[in-house]
Design a protein around this motif. Structure first.
Motif, short mmCIF file in Angstrom:
data_model
loop_
_atom_site.label_atom_id
_atom_site.label_comp_id
_atom_site.label_asym_id
_atom_site.label_seq_id
_atom_site.Cartn_x
_atom_site.Cartn_y
_atom_site.Cartn_z
N MET A 28 -2.47 -12.37 -11.27
CA MET A 28 -2.14 -11.13 -10.85
C MET A 28 -2.36 -10.32 -12.15
SD MET A 28 -0.61 -10.17 -7.68
CE MET A 28 -0.66 -11.12 -6.28
N PRO A 29 -2.96 -8.98 -11.92
CA PRO A 29 -2.84 -7.88 -12.93
C PRO A 29 -1.46 -7.58 -13.36
CG PRO A 29 -3.50 -7.22 -10.86
CD PRO A 29 -3.29 -8.33 -10.48
N ALA A 30 -1.48 -6.68 -14.26
CA ALA A 30 -0.28 -6.21 -14.87
C ALA A 30 0.47 -5.26 -13.57
CB ALA A 30 -0.47 -5.25 -16.03
N VAL A 31 -0.42 -4.57 -13.11
CA VAL A 31 0.35 -3.90 -11.71
C VAL A 31 -0.63 -4.26 -10.54
CG1 VAL A 31 0.67 -1.70 -10.79
CG2 VAL A 31 0.74 -2.18 -13.22
N PRO A 32 0.22 -5.28 -9.82
CA PRO A 32 -0.51 -5.53 -8.62
C PRO A 32 -0.65 -4.42 -7.66
CG PRO A 32 1.96 -6.53 -8.75
CD PRO A 32 1.66 -5.75 -10.08
N GLU A 33 -1.92 -4.75 -6.98
CA GLU A 33 -2.16 -3.69 -5.61
C GLU A 33 -1.85 -4.28 -4.27
OE1 GLU A 33 -5.54 -0.42 -4.61
OE2 GLU A 33 -4.97 -0.67 -6.83
N VAL A 34 -1.40 -3.54 -3.41
CA VAL A 34 -1.28 -3.85 -2.10
C VAL A 34 -1.67 -2.93 -1.02
CG1 VAL A 34 0.64 -4.45 -0.64
CG2 VAL A 34 1.07 -5.09 -2.85
N LEU A 35 -2.26 -3.36 -0.27
CA LEU A 35 -3.00 -2.66 0.80
C LEU A 35 -2.50 -2.94 2.03
CD1 LEU A 35 -5.20 -0.59 1.85
CD2 LEU A 35 -6.70 -2.63 1.84
N PHE A 36 -1.70 -1.99 2.63
CA PHE A 36 -1.41 -2.07 4.20
C PHE A 36 -2.02 -1.48 5.15
CE2 PHE A 36 2.83 -1.96 1.57
CZ PHE A 36 3.35 -3.05 1.89
N VAL A 37 -2.75 -2.28 6.20
CA VAL A 37 -3.65 -1.91 7.29
C VAL A 37 -3.04 -2.07 8.62
CG1 VAL A 37 -5.94 -2.39 8.01
CG2 VAL A 37 -5.52 -2.65 5.49
N CYS A 38 -3.21 -0.87 9.33
CA CYS A 38 -3.04 -0.94 10.77
C CYS A 38 -4.15 -0.18 11.54
CB CYS A 38 -1.48 -0.71 11.35
SG CYS A 38 -1.27 1.07 11.09
N VAL A 39 -4.08 -0.28 12.70
CA VAL A 39 -5.27 0.39 13.64
C VAL A 39 -5.37 1.58 13.28
CG1 VAL A 39 -6.57 1.07 15.54
CG2 VAL A 39 -5.52 -1.34 15.24
N HIS A 40 -4.36 2.68 13.32
CA HIS A 40 -4.39 4.05 13.19
C HIS A 40 -3.86 4.58 12.01
CE1 HIS A 40 -5.59 4.25 17.20
NE2 HIS A 40 -4.52 3.48 17.87
N ASN A 41 -3.17 3.60 11.22
CA ASN A 41 -2.48 4.18 9.89
C ASN A 41 -1.91 5.36 10.10
OD1 ASN A 41 -3.73 5.82 6.79
ND2 ASN A 41 -2.29 3.94 6.84
N ALA A 42 -0.95 5.35 11.11
CA ALA A 42 -0.09 6.38 11.57
C ALA A 42 1.37 6.15 11.61
CB ALA A 42 -0.75 7.17 12.85
N GLY A 43 1.60 4.86 11.42
CA GLY A 43 3.21 4.38 11.80
C GLY A 43 3.30 3.34 10.73
N ARG A 44 2.85 2.03 11.30
CA ARG A 44 3.63 1.12 10.31
C ARG A 44 3.15 0.75 9.00
NH1 ARG A 44 1.67 -3.11 15.12
NH2 ARG A 44 0.32 -1.36 15.03
N SER A 45 1.80 1.07 8.89
CA SER A 45 1.21 1.00 7.41
C SER A 45 1.66 2.07 6.62
CB SER A 45 -0.38 0.74 7.50
OG SER A 45 -0.82 2.04 8.12
N GLN A 46 2.06 3.26 7.29
CA GLN A 46 2.44 4.23 6.50
C GLN A 46 3.77 3.91 6.00
OE1 GLN A 46 1.05 7.23 5.13
NE2 GLN A 46 -0.97 7.11 6.30
N MET A 47 4.71 3.58 6.97
CA MET A 47 5.86 3.20 6.37
C MET A 47 5.98 2.15 5.63
SD MET A 47 8.40 3.52 9.91
CE MET A 47 7.26 2.39 11.11
N ALA A 48 5.45 1.26 5.45
CA ALA A 48 5.35 0.13 4.50
C ALA A 48 4.68 0.62 3.18
CB ALA A 48 4.42 -0.78 5.00
N ALA A 49 3.98 1.59 3.08
CA ALA A 49 3.04 2.00 1.80
C ALA A 49 4.46 2.87 1.15
CB ALA A 49 2.04 2.80 2.13
N ALA A 50 5.14 3.61 1.91
CA ALA A 50 6.08 4.61 1.45
C ALA A 50 7.21 4.07 1.01
CB ALA A 50 6.46 5.56 2.66
N LEU A 51 7.70 2.76 1.49
CA LEU A 51 8.68 2.27 1.34
C LEU A 51 8.47 1.17 0.00
CD1 LEU A 51 9.89 1.12 4.74
CD2 LEU A 51 11.30 2.26 3.16
#
Length: 133
Positions: free
Chosen positions: A1-24
């Motif tokens: 893993m790099p010094a700062v790991p990168e996480v990508l959250f994906v959902c179909v519309h990127n309007a709900g779950r993935s947005q909440m997960a990324a913000a949290l």
């Protein structure tokens, strides 16, 4: 893993779950993790109930918008977390893939979205603990 790991959250519309997960995750990580979110078929805007329940916990999504899933975003990520995106996520060797089965907040009221937000928050905190240990 790099010094700062990168996480990508994906959902179909990127309007709900993935947005909440990324913000949290971005909120809890405080710079220790780089966070992105995307959708295989991005919506026009973030779900208003999602915006509302995130604002209740002090996270402002008013400047966020659904983003398209790109090959580059997946290549850059160390961990790719799908939230109901199915086969739309390209798979690359060497990446860690997780699938979080969560209800879709689309068409739900703020009262119905709150428990989804709280489930995502618990998973995000566990992921952060793992990535930063």
């Amino acid at each position: 893993m790099p010094a700062v790991p990168e996480v990508l959250f994906v959902c179909v519309h990127n309007a709900g779950r993935s947005q909440m997960a990324a913000a949290l995750l971005d909120h809890h990580a405080q710079g220790r993790v780089h966070v992105r979110s995307a959708g295989s078929a991005p919506a026009d805007q973030i779900n208003p109930a999602v915006r509302e329940v995130m604002a209740e916990i002090g996270l402002d999504l008013s400047t966020e918008f659904p983003k398209p899933l790109t090959d580059g975003a997946v290549r850059a990520a160390d961990v790719v977390i799908s939230m109901g995106c199915g086969d739309a996520c390209p798979v690359y060797p060497g990446k860690r893939y997780l699938d979080w089965e969560l209800p879709d907040p689309a068409g739900r009221s703020a009262d119905e979205v709150r428990p989804i937000r709280d489930q995502i928050d618990a998973r995000v905190r566990a992921l952060l603990a793992e990535l930063t240990s």
